[in-house]
Design a protein around this motif. Structure first.
Motif, PDB file in Angstrom:
ATOM      1  N   SER A  53       0.812  -1.206   0.000  1.00  0.00           N
ATOM      2  CA  SER A  53       0.000   0.000   0.000  1.00  0.00           C
ATOM      3  C   SER A  53       0.850   1.262   0.000  1.00  0.00           C
ATOM      4  N   ILE A  54       2.118   1.125  -0.372  1.00  0.00           N
ATOM      5  CA  ILE A  54       3.068   2.213  -0.176  1.00  0.00           C
ATOM      6  C   ILE A  54       2.707   3.456  -1.002  1.00  0.00           C
ATOM      7  N   ARG A  55       2.223   3.225  -2.229  1.00  0.00           N
ATOM      8  CA  ARG A  55       1.778   4.337  -3.071  1.00  0.00           C
ATOM      9  C   ARG A  55       0.470   3.943  -3.740  1.00  0.00           C
ATOM     10  N   GLU A  56      -0.247   4.966  -4.243  1.00  0.00           N
ATOM     11  CA  GLU A  56      -1.557   4.692  -4.824  1.00  0.00           C
ATOM     12  C   GLU A  56      -1.462   3.706  -5.989  1.00  0.00           C
ATOM     13  N   SER A 161       6.250  11.374   7.759  1.00  0.00           N
ATOM     14  CA  SER A 161       4.876  11.858   7.619  1.00  0.00           C
ATOM     15  C   SER A 161       4.171  11.350   6.362  1.00  0.00           C
ATOM     16  N   TYR A 162       4.935  10.797   5.418  1.00  0.00           N
ATOM     17  CA  TYR A 162       4.338  10.307   4.165  1.00  0.00           C
ATOM     18  C   TYR A 162       4.021   8.817   4.215  1.00  0.00           C
ATOM     19  N   CYS A 163       4.487   8.112   5.253  1.00  0.00           N
ATOM     20  CA  CYS A 163       4.595   6.659   5.153  1.00  0.00           C
ATOM     21  C   CYS A 163       3.481   5.916   5.879  1.00  0.00           C
ATOM     22  N   LEU A 264      17.542   8.884   0.928  1.00  0.00           N
ATOM     23  CA  LEU A 264      17.684  10.339   1.111  1.00  0.00           C
ATOM     24  C   LEU A 264      16.309  10.992   1.264  1.00  0.00           C
ATOM     25  N   GLN A 265      15.398  10.643   0.408  1.00  0.00           N
ATOM     26  CA  GLN A 265      14.014  11.172   0.313  1.00  0.00           C
ATOM     27  C   GLN A 265      13.968  12.594  -0.231  1.00  0.00           C
ATOM     28  N   SER A 266      14.782  13.500   0.320  1.00  0.00           N
ATOM     29  CA  SER A 266      14.842  14.865  -0.218  1.00  0.00           C
ATOM     30  C   SER A 266      16.172  15.476   0.190  1.00  0.00           C
ATOM     31  N   THR A 302      19.831   4.911  -3.300  1.00  0.00           N
ATOM     32  CA  THR A 302      18.938   5.694  -2.447  1.00  0.00           C
ATOM     33  C   THR A 302      17.494   5.645  -2.927  1.00  0.00           C
ATOM     34  N   ASP A 303      16.610   6.196  -2.094  1.00  0.00           N
ATOM     35  CA  ASP A 303      15.203   6.426  -2.459  1.00  0.00           C
ATOM     36  C   ASP A 303      14.952   7.935  -2.398  1.00  0.00           C
ATOM     37  N   ILE A 304      14.225   8.449  -3.374  1.00  0.00           N
ATOM     38  CA  ILE A 304      13.907   9.884  -3.382  1.00  0.00           C
ATOM     39  C   ILE A 304      12.427  10.076  -3.713  1.00  0.00           C
ATOM     40  N   ILE A 305      11.785  10.945  -2.968  1.00  0.00           N
ATOM     41  CA  ILE A 305      10.381  11.281  -3.244  1.00  0.00           C
ATOM     42  C   ILE A 305      10.330  12.658  -3.892  1.00  0.00           C
ATOM     43  N   VAL A 306       9.633  12.755  -5.015  1.00  0.00           N
ATOM     44  CA  VAL A 306       9.498  14.019  -5.737  1.00  0.00           C
ATOM     45  C   VAL A 306       8.093  14.572  -5.511  1.00  0.00           C
ATOM     46  N   THR A 333      13.155   6.310  -7.570  1.00  0.00           N
ATOM     47  CA  THR A 333      12.542   7.637  -7.484  1.00  0.00           C
ATOM     48  C   THR A 333      11.021   7.477  -7.512  1.00  0.00           C
ATOM     49  N   PHE A 334      10.344   8.232  -6.655  1.00  0.00           N
ATOM     50  CA  PHE A 334       8.895   8.073  -6.509  1.00  0.00           C
ATOM     51  C   PHE A 334       8.206   9.426  -6.543  1.00  0.00           C
ATOM     52  N   LEU A 335       7.051   9.473  -7.221  1.00  0.00           N
ATOM     53  CA  LEU A 335       6.195  10.655  -7.112  1.00  0.00           C
ATOM     54  C   LEU A 335       5.488  10.553  -5.762  1.00  0.00           C
ATOM     55  N   PHE A 336       5.439  11.657  -5.030  1.00  0.00           N
ATOM     56  CA  PHE A 336       4.722  11.627  -3.752  1.00  0.00           C
ATOM     57  C   PHE A 336       3.279  11.186  -3.979  1.00  0.00           C
ATOM     58  N   SER A 337       2.810  10.294  -3.135  1.00  0.00           N
ATOM     59  CA  SER A 337       1.449   9.783  -3.249  1.00  0.00           C
ATOM     60  C   SER A 337       0.792   9.863  -1.868  1.00  0.00           C
ATOM     61  N   PRO A 338      -0.269  10.670  -1.733  1.00  0.00           N
ATOM     62  CA  PRO A 338      -0.887  10.809  -0.408  1.00  0.00           C
ATOM     63  C   PRO A 338      -1.506   9.488   0.045  1.00  0.00           C
ATOM     64  N   ARG A 339      -1.170   9.034   1.240  1.00  0.00           N
ATOM     65  CA  ARG A 339      -1.674   7.760   1.764  1.00  0.00           C
ATOM     66  C   ARG A 339      -2.622   8.017   2.911  1.00  0.00           C
ATOM     67  N   ARG A 340      -3.692   7.300   2.942  1.00  0.00           N
ATOM     68  CA  ARG A 340      -4.692   7.648   3.938  1.00  0.00           C
ATOM     69  C   ARG A 340      -4.191   7.411   5.363  1.00  0.00           C
TER      70      ARG A 340
HETATM   71  N1  5AD Z   1       4.684   8.541  -1.678  1.00  0.00           N
HETATM   72  C1  5AD Z   1       5.755   8.319  -2.459  1.00  0.00           C
HETATM   73  N2  5AD Z   1       6.794   7.533  -2.104  1.00  0.00           N
HETATM   74  C2  5AD Z   1       6.730   6.939  -0.910  1.00  0.00           C
HETATM   75  N3  5AD Z   1       7.597   6.129  -0.270  1.00  0.00           N
HETATM   76  C3  5AD Z   1       7.070   5.792   0.915  1.00  0.00           C
HETATM   77  N4  5AD Z   1       5.877   6.381   1.085  1.00  0.00           N
HETATM   78  C4  5AD Z   1       5.642   7.114  -0.035  1.00  0.00           C
HETATM   79  C5  5AD Z   1       4.581   7.953  -0.461  1.00  0.00           C
HETATM   80  N5  5AD Z   1       3.520   8.186   0.299  1.00  0.00           N
HETATM   81  C6  5AD Z   1       8.879   5.716  -0.843  1.00  0.00           C
HETATM   82  C7  5AD Z   1      10.053   6.143   0.052  1.00  0.00           C
HETATM   83  C8  5AD Z   1      10.499   4.855   0.664  1.00  0.00           C
HETATM   84  C9  5AD Z   1      10.189   3.869  -0.427  1.00  0.00           C
HETATM   85  C10 5AD Z   1      10.134   2.442  -0.008  1.00  0.00           C
HETATM   86  O1  5AD Z   1       8.950   4.316  -0.921  1.00  0.00           O
HETATM   87  O2  5AD Z   1      11.063   6.685  -0.775  1.00  0.00           O
HETATM   88  O3  5AD Z   1      11.877   4.863   1.025  1.00  0.00           O
END
Ligand code: 5AD
Ligand code: SF4
Length: 443
Positions: A53-56, A161-163, A264-266, A302-306, A333-340
């Protein structure tokens, strides 16, 4: 012959390595109950999904698969449909309202409860969502004979806060070190050469163990000391808990590989703060400097959220700067995805999708360029490769991984599971190419 011996199962896994490993436990547990694996979902009496359920996007992919299970169940109502893992946990009992054809739903690590359900004659849908279960004692069916995952802890005490993970996997609980060492000894006796330690935050391992407290660095040393462990990896560490003893373990312990995945995330201090990562850009770069000091050739990924809420062009430019400075060997690399239920989903100032996409394109371009540049250092060197099989395109070619976790395609005669020396001839951002040095097998 008992009826149960004829039953067949099919498992589809989504998400991270933790889920891949949980599925190995699920399969092992089902086979110990007499079930056999079905190649196709349509041939299975028990259809299971281990969800993420990590991203939409992860949710959406899974729902499409669930539609097929619904159709199969309507063709044969005797079929059992089970949904486990993080998505199941995140929607809990609602799952039966939204998907009435689901028979059993269970959270991550609740695999023993699945067995309980199957052994009972329950005809009504059941949900199991407690956090206290551990699947570490269950049998497992490994995907590869020579590689194994080892779950050292469960859950996570961070509050990024995103996880969604803290709400799907609960508080952190570490497994007993003696039990872990015994498991590694059994794995090695069974042909395993490479072990990957798994946890949501591996380097906070042991803090909950009280008097018998073992640190993560000490655990690495204990496992490195097991005869027959050739390669030792772990994922993921948290930069806030990355201490010198762990970095030194990469230099001092023979099996610990020259690769660290350091999310890193950001690269922006204010975004990191809003993410509640509890480190800033300087502290992160300081960890990187420490790694480079002790293990100069270490691969870093690394992991990065955009597009985290409120991320400005200036914040994003700082992420690009860190990526350029560090020179990662690879990045997810991941687009930020709002999680409930997460704090970040409630924040104002969400970044428009088009802006996220445009930033992502720039980031990926830079990540790949730096990874390609970094990979050139391997050209002309002879690297130890653990052979994983043939390549997809040409079965005559072999594929494996270096200790740096780089994929290598090469000409050679080695067998799967062997360690061989490969002379590297060229490198792209993702893959090295070379040929096996004959008569030089690593014993
Ligand atoms: N939106 C986008 N990326 C996310 N990750 C975790 N939660 C979110 C989210 N809500 C990414 C982070 C984490 C990886 C496993 O997934 O970068 O390290
Ligand atoms: Fe793994 Fe996180 Fe997905 Fe759960 S939500 S399967 S912990 S990536």
């Amino acid at each position: 012959m008992a009826l149960v011996e004829h039953k067949r199962y099919h498992v589809t896994t989504f998400g991270c390595q933790m889920n891949v490993h949980d599925s190995e436990r699920m399969k092992g547990m089902l086979e110990s109950l007499g079930y056999a694996q079905a190649d196709e979902r349509a041939d299975a009496d028990l259809i299971l999904f281990n969800t993420c359920s990590i991203r939409e996007a992860a949710d959406n992919r899974f729902i499409a698969h669930l539609g097929e299970a619904k159709r199969l169940k309507s063709e044969d109502p005797e079929r059992v449909i089970g949904v486990g893992g993080c998505w199941a946990q995140s929607v809990k009992d609602e799952v039966f309202e939204r998907f009435p054809f689901v028979d059993v739903a269970f959270g991550p690590g609740q695999i023993a409860r699945l067995a309980e359900f199957l052994a009972s004659d329950s005809l009504s849908a059941q949900g199991y969502f407690e956090f206290e279960d551990f699947s570490g004692h269950l049998p497992m069916k490994r995907e590869r004979e020579f590689q194994a995952w080892l779950q050292i802890s469960q859950g996570c005490n961070c509050r990024c806060s995103y996880c969604i993970v803290p709400s799907t996997r609960g508080r952190e609980r570490s497994r007993d070190p003696a039990e872990l060492v015994a498991e590694v000894e059994a794995l090695v006796a069974d042909g395993v050469r490479e072990v990957t330690l798994l946890g949501q935050n591996v380097n906070s391992y042991g803090r909950d163990l009280g008097a018998s407290r073992t640190t993560f660095a000490e655990l690495l040393a204990l496992i490195d000391g097991v005869d027959g462990v050739e390669r030792l990896r772990y994922t993921s560490p948290h930069p806030k808990d990355m201490r010198e003893d762990v970095v030194r373990a990469h230099a001092e312990l023979a099996a610990v590989c020259e690769h660290i995945h350091l999310p890193l995330q950001s690269g922006s201090g204010s975004v990191l703060k809003a993410m509640r990562r509890t480190y800033n850009r300087e502290r992160y770069l300081d960890r990187v400097a420490l790694i480079r000091e002790h293990v100069p050739d270490c691969a870093l990924t690394t992991d990065i959220i955009v597009g985290f809420p409120g991320e400005t062009e200036e914040d994003f430019a700082q992420t690009l700067e860190v990526v350029d400075d560090v020179g990662y060997d690879g990045a997810f690399t991941f687009l930020f995805s709002p999680r409930r239920g997460t704090e970040a989903a409630e924040l104002g100032d969400q970044v428009p999708h088009a802006v996220k996409r445009e930033r992502m394109a720039r980031l990926v371009e830079l990540v790949q360029r730096r990874a390609r540049e970094r990979a050139q250092r391997f050209v002309g060197r002879t690297m130890e490769v653990l052979v994983e099989g043939g390549t997809r395109r040409d079965p005559g070619q072999l594929r494996g991984r270096t200790r740096h976790n780089k994929a290598v395609n090469f000409e050679g005669t080695a067998s799967v599971g062997e360690l061989v020396e490969v002379e590297i001839e060229s490198a792209t951002s993702q893959t090295l190419t070379g040929h096996e040095r004959l008569l030089s097998r690593v014993p």
